[in-house]
Write a protein that holds these residues in place. Structure first.
Motif, PDB file in Angstrom:
ATOM      1  N   ARG A  43     -39.227 -45.307 -53.441  1.00  0.00           N
ATOM      2  CA  ARG A  43     -37.844 -45.504 -53.010  1.00  0.00           C
ATOM      3  C   ARG A  43     -37.352 -44.320 -52.177  1.00  0.00           C
ATOM      4  NH1 ARG A  43     -36.075 -47.114 -57.425  1.00  0.00           N
ATOM      5  NH2 ARG A  43     -35.207 -45.225 -58.350  1.00  0.00           N
ATOM      6  N   ARG A  44     -37.686 -43.112 -52.603  1.00  0.00           N
ATOM      7  CA  ARG A  44     -37.270 -41.931 -51.852  1.00  0.00           C
ATOM      8  C   ARG A  44     -37.948 -41.867 -50.491  1.00  0.00           C
ATOM      9  NH1 ARG A  44     -38.087 -37.534 -56.433  1.00  0.00           N
ATOM     10  NH2 ARG A  44     -39.065 -36.461 -54.691  1.00  0.00           N
ATOM     11  N   LEU A  45     -39.224 -42.236 -50.434  1.00  0.00           N
ATOM     12  CA  LEU A  45     -39.929 -42.251 -49.153  1.00  0.00           C
ATOM     13  C   LEU A  45     -39.316 -43.278 -48.203  1.00  0.00           C
ATOM     14  CD1 LEU A  45     -43.779 -41.932 -49.803  1.00  0.00           C
ATOM     15  CD2 LEU A  45     -42.359 -40.473 -48.355  1.00  0.00           C
ATOM     16  N   ARG A  46     -39.017 -44.449 -48.720  1.00  0.00           N
ATOM     17  CA  ARG A  46     -38.406 -45.485 -47.884  1.00  0.00           C
ATOM     18  C   ARG A  46     -37.085 -45.007 -47.290  1.00  0.00           C
ATOM     19  NH1 ARG A  46     -39.492 -50.714 -51.820  1.00  0.00           N
ATOM     20  NH2 ARG A  46     -41.413 -51.452 -50.809  1.00  0.00           N
ATOM     21  N   GLU A  47     -36.293 -44.308 -48.090  1.00  0.00           N
ATOM     22  CA  GLU A  47     -35.003 -43.816 -47.604  1.00  0.00           C
ATOM     23  C   GLU A  47     -35.185 -42.828 -46.462  1.00  0.00           C
ATOM     24  OE1 GLU A  47     -33.268 -42.291 -51.144  1.00  0.00           O
ATOM     25  OE2 GLU A  47     -32.610 -44.255 -51.882  1.00  0.00           O
ATOM     26  N   LYS A  48     -36.334 -42.148 -46.443  1.00  0.00           N
ATOM     27  CA  LYS A  48     -36.572 -41.154 -45.409  1.00  0.00           C
ATOM     28  C   LYS A  48     -37.233 -41.729 -44.159  1.00  0.00           C
ATOM     29  CE  LYS A  48     -36.862 -37.148 -48.495  1.00  0.00           C
ATOM     30  NZ  LYS A  48     -37.670 -35.985 -48.944  1.00  0.00           N
ATOM     31  N   ILE A  49     -38.170 -42.666 -44.331  1.00  0.00           N
ATOM     32  CA  ILE A  49     -38.975 -43.085 -43.173  1.00  0.00           C
ATOM     33  C   ILE A  49     -38.582 -44.441 -42.597  1.00  0.00           C
ATOM     34  CG2 ILE A  49     -40.903 -41.781 -44.151  1.00  0.00           C
ATOM     35  CD1 ILE A  49     -42.315 -44.456 -44.642  1.00  0.00           C
ATOM     36  N   GLU A  50     -37.897 -45.274 -43.387  1.00  0.00           N
ATOM     37  CA  GLU A  50     -37.569 -46.619 -42.925  1.00  0.00           C
ATOM     38  C   GLU A  50     -36.211 -46.640 -42.229  1.00  0.00           C
ATOM     39  OE1 GLU A  50     -39.702 -48.975 -43.135  1.00  0.00           O
ATOM     40  OE2 GLU A  50     -40.970 -48.664 -44.901  1.00  0.00           O
ATOM     41  N   GLU A  51     -36.069 -47.519 -41.235  1.00  0.00           N
ATOM     42  CA  GLU A  51     -34.764 -47.724 -40.611  1.00  0.00           C
ATOM     43  C   GLU A  51     -33.823 -48.416 -41.588  1.00  0.00           C
ATOM     44  OE1 GLU A  51     -33.731 -46.592 -37.763  1.00  0.00           O
ATOM     45  OE2 GLU A  51     -35.680 -45.676 -37.320  1.00  0.00           O
ATOM     46  N   ASP A  52     -34.370 -49.349 -42.351  1.00  0.00           N
ATOM     47  CA  ASP A  52     -33.599 -50.071 -43.370  1.00  0.00           C
ATOM     48  C   ASP A  52     -34.437 -50.089 -44.639  1.00  0.00           C
ATOM     49  OD1 ASP A  52     -32.158 -51.751 -44.979  1.00  0.00           O
ATOM     50  OD2 ASP A  52     -32.238 -53.496 -43.658  1.00  0.00           O
ATOM     51  N   SER A  53     -34.099 -49.226 -45.586  1.00  0.00           N
ATOM     52  CA  SER A  53     -34.921 -49.094 -46.795  1.00  0.00           C
ATOM     53  C   SER A  53     -34.913 -50.354 -47.650  1.00  0.00           C
ATOM     54  CB  SER A  53     -34.438 -47.902 -47.635  1.00  0.00           C
ATOM     55  OG  SER A  53     -33.091 -48.081 -48.043  1.00  0.00           O
ATOM     56  N   SER A  54     -33.890 -51.207 -47.486  1.00  0.00           N
ATOM     57  CA  SER A  54     -33.839 -52.458 -48.254  1.00  0.00           C
ATOM     58  C   SER A  54     -34.716 -53.541 -47.630  1.00  0.00           C
ATOM     59  CB  SER A  54     -32.394 -52.949 -48.369  1.00  0.00           C
ATOM     60  OG  SER A  54     -31.865 -53.261 -47.094  1.00  0.00           O
ATOM     61  N   ASN A  55     -35.119 -53.320 -46.378  1.00  0.00           N
ATOM     62  CA  ASN A  55     -36.014 -54.248 -45.692  1.00  0.00           C
ATOM     63  C   ASN A  55     -37.093 -53.423 -44.984  1.00  0.00           C
ATOM     64  OD1 ASN A  55     -37.074 -56.625 -44.599  1.00  0.00           O
ATOM     65  ND2 ASN A  55     -35.751 -56.496 -42.790  1.00  0.00           N
ATOM     66  N   PRO A  56     -37.998 -52.831 -45.759  1.00  0.00           N
ATOM     67  CA  PRO A  56     -38.928 -51.843 -45.209  1.00  0.00           C
ATOM     68  C   PRO A  56     -39.938 -52.416 -44.223  1.00  0.00           C
ATOM     69  CG  PRO A  56     -39.514 -52.387 -47.468  1.00  0.00           C
ATOM     70  CD  PRO A  56     -38.194 -53.037 -47.200  1.00  0.00           C
ATOM     71  N   GLU A  57     -40.201 -51.654 -43.181  1.00  0.00           N
ATOM     72  CA  GLU A  57     -41.204 -52.022 -42.189  1.00  0.00           C
ATOM     73  C   GLU A  57     -42.586 -51.535 -42.599  1.00  0.00           C
ATOM     74  OE1 GLU A  57     -42.335 -50.997 -37.492  1.00  0.00           O
ATOM     75  OE2 GLU A  57     -40.522 -50.158 -38.429  1.00  0.00           O
ATOM     76  N   PHE A  58     -42.644 -50.366 -43.244  1.00  0.00           N
ATOM     77  CA  PHE A  58     -43.928 -49.742 -43.525  1.00  0.00           C
ATOM     78  C   PHE A  58     -44.396 -49.931 -44.968  1.00  0.00           C
ATOM     79  CE2 PHE A  58     -42.158 -47.261 -39.953  1.00  0.00           C
ATOM     80  CZ  PHE A  58     -43.179 -47.453 -39.030  1.00  0.00           C
ATOM     81  N   ILE A  59     -43.620 -49.488 -45.936  1.00  0.00           N
ATOM     82  CA  ILE A  59     -44.052 -49.548 -47.337  1.00  0.00           C
ATOM     83  C   ILE A  59     -43.596 -50.877 -47.938  1.00  0.00           C
ATOM     84  CG2 ILE A  59     -44.055 -48.424 -49.586  1.00  0.00           C
ATOM     85  CD1 ILE A  59     -43.344 -45.823 -48.215  1.00  0.00           C
ATOM     86  N   LYS A  60     -44.528 -51.797 -48.044  1.00  0.00           N
ATOM     87  CA  LYS A  60     -44.232 -53.142 -48.525  1.00  0.00           C
ATOM     88  C   LYS A  60     -44.460 -53.241 -50.037  1.00  0.00           C
ATOM     89  CE  LYS A  60     -43.875 -54.861 -44.247  1.00  0.00           C
ATOM     90  NZ  LYS A  60     -42.637 -55.443 -43.693  1.00  0.00           N
ATOM     91  N   THR A  61     -43.596 -53.984 -50.708  1.00  0.00           N
ATOM     92  CA  THR A  61     -43.787 -54.270 -52.128  1.00  0.00           C
ATOM     93  C   THR A  61     -44.638 -55.522 -52.278  1.00  0.00           C
ATOM     94  OG1 THR A  61     -41.660 -53.303 -52.744  1.00  0.00           O
ATOM     95  CG2 THR A  61     -42.648 -54.856 -54.303  1.00  0.00           C
ATOM     96  N   ILE A  62     -45.650 -55.423 -53.122  1.00  0.00           N
ATOM     97  CA  ILE A  62     -46.447 -56.600 -53.482  1.00  0.00           C
ATOM     98  C   ILE A  62     -46.021 -56.982 -54.897  1.00  0.00           C
ATOM     99  CG2 ILE A  62     -48.766 -57.542 -53.794  1.00  0.00           C
ATOM    100  CD1 ILE A  62     -49.783 -55.364 -51.937  1.00  0.00           C
TER     101      ILE A  62
END
Length: 231
Positions: free
Chosen positions: A202-221
């Protein structure tokens, strides 16, 4: 040279007991009864590990954790709490802690956790001596210099966040469950639980994603874990 450990605990009996056991185990220990005093100590003392009580008068352990993480990005931080609720653990991890222990605790377990964290940091440092650049779209991981960039901007990552993004970017499109990520990014001797992975993702998404609620890079399976995607 003995590793430096800072113990911040307002209860004198717990603090003294912890300091004695750490000293016997050959750590270079400084102690403090408050967050404010701990910051003053750190003006002339650079700890490798900080043991922080959460519930303290004045500055609490969460705030102190944030300030220490800003001042010493590579410091290992273990939070101490008298509570066992998941929210206390998550708040501690969200502020930059690497691990947590619930009071009362066995001092030998605390020492084991400190040594495990220090071994992981040492291994990570040794493994990153070679030059290595990994790029995915506008993200660049420089393993040699321990830097991470989004576009032309360097993003500050904690040691644990850097280890996690390195696992992801070295294994693009590979699915990992939480136990695999714990072993690869934290080490097989890590004694925490899988919730640590969720918090750091979650912390990584907040830093690297444009929209952490709809991540482009770190996907949840769902029902399994996570995957780093380049598509």
């Amino acid at each position: 040279m003995n590793e430096k450990v800072l113990v911040v605990e307002d209860e004198a009996s717990i603090r003294s007991f912890t300091v004695i056991n750490l000293s016997i185990s050959n750590f270079d220990v400084k102690e403090s009864s408050s967050g404010e005093e701990a910051l003053k100590i750190c003006e002339n003392y650079t700890p490798e590990v900080a043991i922080l009580d959460i519930m303290m008068p004045g500055m609490d352990g969460y705030k102190l954790c944030e300030l220490l993480r800003e001042k010493f990005p590579d410091i290992a931080i273990i939070m101490l709490t008298a509570k066992s609720q998941d929210m206390d653990k998550i708040l501690g991890l969200n502020t930059g802690a690497d691990d947590y222990m619930i009071k009362p605790f066995n001092p030998m377990e605390l020492i084991s956790r400190i040594r495990a964290i220090l071994r992981r940091i040492k291994r990570s440092s040794e493994n990153n001596m070679c030059s290595d650049l990994i790029q995915c779209k506008n993200l660049l991981l420089d393993i040699n210099s321990q830097k991470f960039f989004k576009g032309s901007k360097e993003l500050p990552l904690t040691q644990r966040e850097f280890s996690l993004i390195k696992v992801f970017m070295k294994n693009i499109d590979k699915a990992f469950n939480r136990d695999e990520l714990l072993n690869l990014a934290w080490g097989e001797d890590f004694l925490g639980d899988y919730k640590t992975v969720d918090v750091h993702v979650r912390r990584l998404r907040e830093k690297i994603e444009e929209d952490s609620s709809n991540p482009e890079f770190i996907k949840t399976i769902w029902g399994y874990g996570y995957r780093f995607s380049k598509s």
